[in-house]
Motif scaffolding. Structure first.
Motif, PDB file in Angstrom:
ATOM      1  N   ILE A 161       9.574  17.613  18.668  1.00 42.78           N
ATOM      2  CA  ILE A 161       8.158  18.992  18.115  1.00 42.78           C
ATOM      3  C   ILE A 161       7.627  19.744  19.309  1.00 42.78           C
ATOM      4  O   ILE A 161       7.392  20.515  19.095  1.00 42.78           O
ATOM      5  N   LEU A 162       7.282  18.805  20.791  1.00 44.27           N
ATOM      6  CA  LEU A 162       7.169  19.171  21.390  1.00 44.27           C
ATOM      7  C   LEU A 162       7.163  20.396  21.651  1.00 44.27           C
ATOM      8  O   LEU A 162       7.109  21.320  22.737  1.00 44.27           O
ATOM      9  N   ARG A 163       8.829  20.042  22.355  1.00 41.61           N
ATOM     10  CA  ARG A 163       9.715  21.241  23.141  1.00 41.61           C
ATOM     11  C   ARG A 163       9.910  22.516  22.310  1.00 41.61           C
ATOM     12  O   ARG A 163       9.644  23.497  22.641  1.00 41.61           O
ATOM     13  N   LEU A 164      10.180  22.362  20.454  1.00 45.03           N
ATOM     14  CA  LEU A 164       9.767  23.908  19.540  1.00 45.03           C
ATOM     15  C   LEU A 164       8.624  24.479  20.398  1.00 45.03           C
ATOM     16  O   LEU A 164       9.187  25.482  20.063  1.00 45.03           O
ATOM     17  N   GLU A 165       7.512  22.901  19.964  1.00 44.75           N
ATOM     18  CA  GLU A 165       6.026  24.382  20.318  1.00 44.75           C
ATOM     19  C   GLU A 165       6.447  24.766  21.028  1.00 44.75           C
ATOM     20  O   GLU A 165       5.379  25.850  21.017  1.00 44.75           O
ATOM     21  N   THR A 166       6.253  24.882  22.489  1.00 43.38           N
ATOM     22  CA  THR A 166       6.543  25.083  23.676  1.00 43.38           C
ATOM     23  C   THR A 166       7.511  26.428  23.695  1.00 43.38           C
ATOM     24  O   THR A 166       6.900  27.952  23.831  1.00 43.38           O
ATOM     25  N   SER A 167       8.350  26.036  22.870  1.00 41.53           N
ATOM     26  CA  SER A 167       9.458  27.012  23.038  1.00 41.53           C
ATOM     27  C   SER A 167       8.876  28.838  21.789  1.00 41.53           C
ATOM     28  O   SER A 167       8.141  29.797  22.144  1.00 41.53           O
ATOM     29  N   LEU A 168       7.578  28.057  21.444  1.00 36.22           N
ATOM     30  CA  LEU A 168       6.810  28.928  19.524  1.00 36.22           C
ATOM     31  C   LEU A 168       5.633  30.085  20.801  1.00 36.22           C
ATOM     32  O   LEU A 168       5.492  30.680  20.751  1.00 36.22           O
ATOM     33  N   THR A 209      16.749  40.078  13.477  1.00 33.60           N
ATOM     34  CA  THR A 209      16.536  38.621  13.454  1.00 33.60           C
ATOM     35  C   THR A 209      18.119  37.606  13.135  1.00 33.60           C
ATOM     36  O   THR A 209      18.041  37.428  11.528  1.00 33.60           O
ATOM     37  N   PRO A 210      19.025  38.269  13.673  1.00 29.88           N
ATOM     38  CA  PRO A 210      19.995  38.327  12.751  1.00 29.88           C
ATOM     39  C   PRO A 210      20.741  37.007  12.564  1.00 29.88           C
ATOM     40  O   PRO A 210      21.956  36.714  11.681  1.00 29.88           O
ATOM     41  N   SER A 239      16.481  33.831  17.450  1.00 25.89           N
ATOM     42  CA  SER A 239      16.945  32.531  19.076  1.00 25.89           C
ATOM     43  C   SER A 239      17.087  30.835  18.280  1.00 25.89           C
ATOM     44  O   SER A 239      17.875  29.962  18.569  1.00 25.89           O
ATOM     45  N   LEU A 240      15.466  30.499  18.708  1.00 23.81           N
ATOM     46  CA  LEU A 240      15.172  29.202  18.734  1.00 23.81           C
ATOM     47  C   LEU A 240      15.338  28.226  17.144  1.00 23.81           C
ATOM     48  O   LEU A 240      16.535  27.122  17.197  1.00 23.81           O
ATOM     49  N   PHE A 241      15.883  29.672  16.137  1.00 33.47           N
ATOM     50  CA  PHE A 241      16.399  28.612  15.332  1.00 33.47           C
ATOM     51  C   PHE A 241      17.773  28.821  14.995  1.00 33.47           C
ATOM     52  O   PHE A 241      18.159  27.824  14.206  1.00 33.47           O
ATOM     53  N   ALA A 242      18.702  29.610  16.007  1.00 32.87           N
ATOM     54  CA  ALA A 242      20.024  29.450  15.673  1.00 32.87           C
ATOM     55  C   ALA A 242      20.573  28.167  16.882  1.00 32.87           C
ATOM     56  O   ALA A 242      21.517  27.395  16.307  1.00 32.87           O
TER      57      ALA A 242
END
Length: 694
Positions: A238-245, A274-275, A312-315
């Motif tokens: 979660i910390l990695r994902l939130e940092t990317s956001l 957002t393809p 990109s993060l979602f993919a």
């Protein structure tokens, strides 16, 4: 007057003054008329609160408030304590009495049933404890069953309609360039900490907070039965994902630019950006259909680059990781309404973030929650018991006087052309005024409140709020709607409606008292009125026309002249050191600092037109002018914990009280005259260096 808050977030369209509440045990003039309580003798400027060993020209804030600050330590359940906090507590005390009375009504109308049963459900700690985290188990189970990203997007859309937005922000609001229309609006989001900077900075304070955030996530997952190793892995993820956001987000300073955040796209063009989300079945038309938003071919996107990064993060993120992120968002959103273990764990993290020593009493938390979720119901009771028509009329008179003073200031500006002055005057007289409470109240039809289901009540009110928002689409803009509730100690300016609003609860000492002399009321509520008016002409608000449209009405020369003066204010506040290496962010706080400087100057000139303002008669040893400035200073007296102050500097568009008090005063010739400032005094600035804008 935002957090902050006459203080609202800089991201919102509504610009606030600050945040406050009246002294404990004191009944306001309007409340006295309702309750029949005899009025105590008030010393509106009390030398016992001052530090007369400090020269007023060295630190006026300390001179005016020094002994009060020493004798009023921060309560353990607070992160700060000052005039605003006293008034907030007074407002909460009033709400508590109203809510407790509502729970006892034997023959209830719907209003009493709604607020009374909601309060009772929130105060029934035994029932809440017995349920543990049962209330969120169905939502967690729904997430666990998701098998692909199409299903995940569908579930995220469903959660949004229930009040659980994730990954990004979505709202329905006025189109800033076509203010008679509502428009779907997409904003950046997705993080748990208060600001992107907490993820990106590597100073000791930020590292400590990130470590505490990770620990909090781990322990929260442990409370729902996740084994320790898995819970720890979840926290890292979660910390990695939130940092990317966070890296994809614009800063709060960037978001203050109304043009930079105005990106109007067709739904089809937005989908093209957002393809990856589109390939998973998440075209923005399809998602908005699930949001309950139909037949909308145009959207507003605050930060398109954020959505490209999000795509990109979602993919790149496996579905199981996204499911973990979803579960975390359900968990953190629900924690305040679950059993004691969740409440205590959330608070243990808040201690690190804000420095608060003890939990806020349950009754205060529940009262504040009901004010936020059913504010027009509780607000009706508040107005009936604590606000009288004569207070509203007195405020209208004060607004008239401030408007007249502002007209003179605009006409006498030496840096603005006649054409721009004419447009500025048109905007000033077009201000819509909201005093006390709404002309019509929300009824909350469809909200179901049960006496024995606290979490269910929160969810029902949240779902109603979401539906109320999206159902605006296709309807005329409702300009009667308020952005604050009557028990709120605050005020605001809304540029898209070109309106100023003053909720009932702000009409209390130290802002206002029916029995106070004019110096007190003009130094308090008068400066607040001037503050909100000046937001219409600050660095952001000035870009909106008299009807609220985002449209340039300035000549280039006038805009350049304004910017030159605004930059001086920015640099002045950049120079204020708050904590170790932290300085006030002059650009983030620029709108509020301009509003303070302009509001105080306008109110002073309005005060000078009163009988007291034209006299030299002293009260309690102080001249009328001295009382005016002392009234201003005591509004801002605040003790604040270092952790909370550090958070304020990063996230709040308002500077700390010390600098809001002293900063404007150092630029006012009349202040120098009132207290005989001389070269060598620490606040002294040569006359040619004193900043004048409005």
């Amino acid at each position: 007057m935002k957090n902050s808050v006459i203080w609202l977030s800089a991201v919102t369209l509504t610009v606030g003054l600050l945040a406050a509440t009246p002294p404990k045990g004191r009944v306001t003039a309007s409340a006295r008329k309702t309750t029949g309580t005899p009025a105590p003798k008030i010393k509106f400027i009390d030398p016992q609160n001052m530090d007369l060993n400090v020269r007023p020209g060295d630190n006026f804030y300390q001179y005016a408030n020094g002994n009060w600050l020493k004798s009023n330590p921060i309560p353990a359940s607070k992160t700060s304590w000052g005039s605003f906090n006293e008034l907030r507590d007074k407002s909460l005390d009033a709400m508590k009495m109203l809510l407790e009375d509502a729970t006892k009504k034997t023959t209830k109308g719907r209003l009493y049933q709604m607020v009374g049963d909601f309060y009772q459900s929130g105060m029934d700690s035994l029932a809440i404890e017995k349920r543990g985290f049962d209330p969120i188990k169905p939502e967690l189970a729904r997430i666990e069953k998701l098998s692909n990203k199409t299903e995940l997007l569908n579930e995220m859309a469903h959660q949004r309609t229930q009040g659980n937005g994730m990954l990004f922000g979505f709202s329905v609001g006025q189109d800033r360039k076509n203010v008679s229309k509502y428009l779907p609006q997409f904003s950046q989001g997705g993080i748990s900490l208060p600001d992107r900077e907490y993820y990106l900075k590597n100073d000791k304070r930020s590292l400590t907070i990130r470590d505490a955030h990770r620990d909090n996530i781990t322990k929260m997952f442990g409370l729902i039965g996740e084994e320790p190793t898995r819970a720890s892995q979840n926290a890292d993820l979660i910390l990695r994902l939130e940092t990317s956001l966070a890296k994809a987000q614009m800063s709060r300073v960037e978001m203050r630019d109304p043009y930079k955040t105005y990106n109007k796209l067709t739904t089809a063009d937005f989908t093209k950006q957002t393809p990856n989300i589109d390939r998973a079945g998440g075209s923005w038309k399809a998602q908005m259909d699930q949001f309950g938003v139909k037949n909308q071919d145009t959207v507003m996107v605050q930060n398109p680059a954020f959505y490209r990064s999000l795509d990109s993060l979602f993919a790149a993120t496996p579905i199981e990781d996204l499911k973990t992120y979803m579960r975390w968002n359900i968990l953190r959103g629900a924690a305040p309404y679950l059993s004691d273990a969740f409440v205590k764990q959330a608070f243990s993290f808040n201690k690190v973030l804000s420095g608060q020593k003890e939990q806020t009493p349950r009754w205060q938390q529940v009262s504040g929650l009901i004010d936020r979720q059913l504010g027009d119901l509780l607000g009706q009771l508040y107005v009936q018991n604590y606000f009288k028509p004569e207070a509203k009329q007195r405020m209208m008179t004060l607004v008239d006087n401030l408007e007249a003073s502002y007209k003179e200031h605009i006409k006498n500006l030496d840096w603005m052309s006649e054409d721009t002055k004419k447009r500025a005057l048109n905007k000033l007289v077009a201000f819509k005024r909201k005093i006390g409470y709404p002309d019509k109240w929300k009824s909350y039809d469809g909200v179901s409140i049960a006496r024995d289901d606290f979490y269910g009540n929160v969810k029902s009110a949240g779902k109603w709020s979401y539906n109320y928002m999206v159902n605006r689409l296709g309807k005329p803009v409702d300009k009667t709607e308020w952005g604050m509730t009557p028990p709120t100690v605050n005020a605001y300016y809304n540029p898209v409606n070109n309106e100023i609003a003053f909720p009932a609860a702000i009409l209390q000492f130290p802002f206002y008292d029916y029995e106070a002399d004019d110096a007190i009321n003009y130094g308090g509520i008068g400066a607040v009125i001037g503050h909100e008016m000046t937001h219409g002409f600050d660095d952001s608000g000035r870009q909106y026309d008299s009807d609220g449209t985002l449209r340039d009405w300035w000549t280039k020369m006038d805009a350049d002249n304004f910017k030159k003066r605004a930059d001086q204010v920015k640099e002045q506040f950049n120079g204020f050191k708050v904590l170790d290496s932290l300085h006030v962010n002059g650009q983030l706080t620029l709108g509020e600092n301009l509003a303070d400087l302009g509001g105080l100057a306008i109110s002073y000139d309005a005060f000078k037109k009163t009988k007291q303002g034209q006299s030299k008669d002293k009260i309690d040893g102080f001249t009328p002018d001295q009382r005016f400035f002392l009234s201003w200073a005591q509004v801002w007296r605040t003790n604040i914990r270092p952790e909370a102050e550090a958070q304020q500097v990063l996230t709040d568009p308002h500077a700390p009280g010390l600098y809001r008090c002293n900063g404007p005063l150092s630029n006012m010739d009349t202040f120098y005259q009132a207290f005989n400032l001389k070269p060598g005094d620490k606040m002294y600035k040569p006359k040619e260096d004193r900043i004048k804008v409005w």
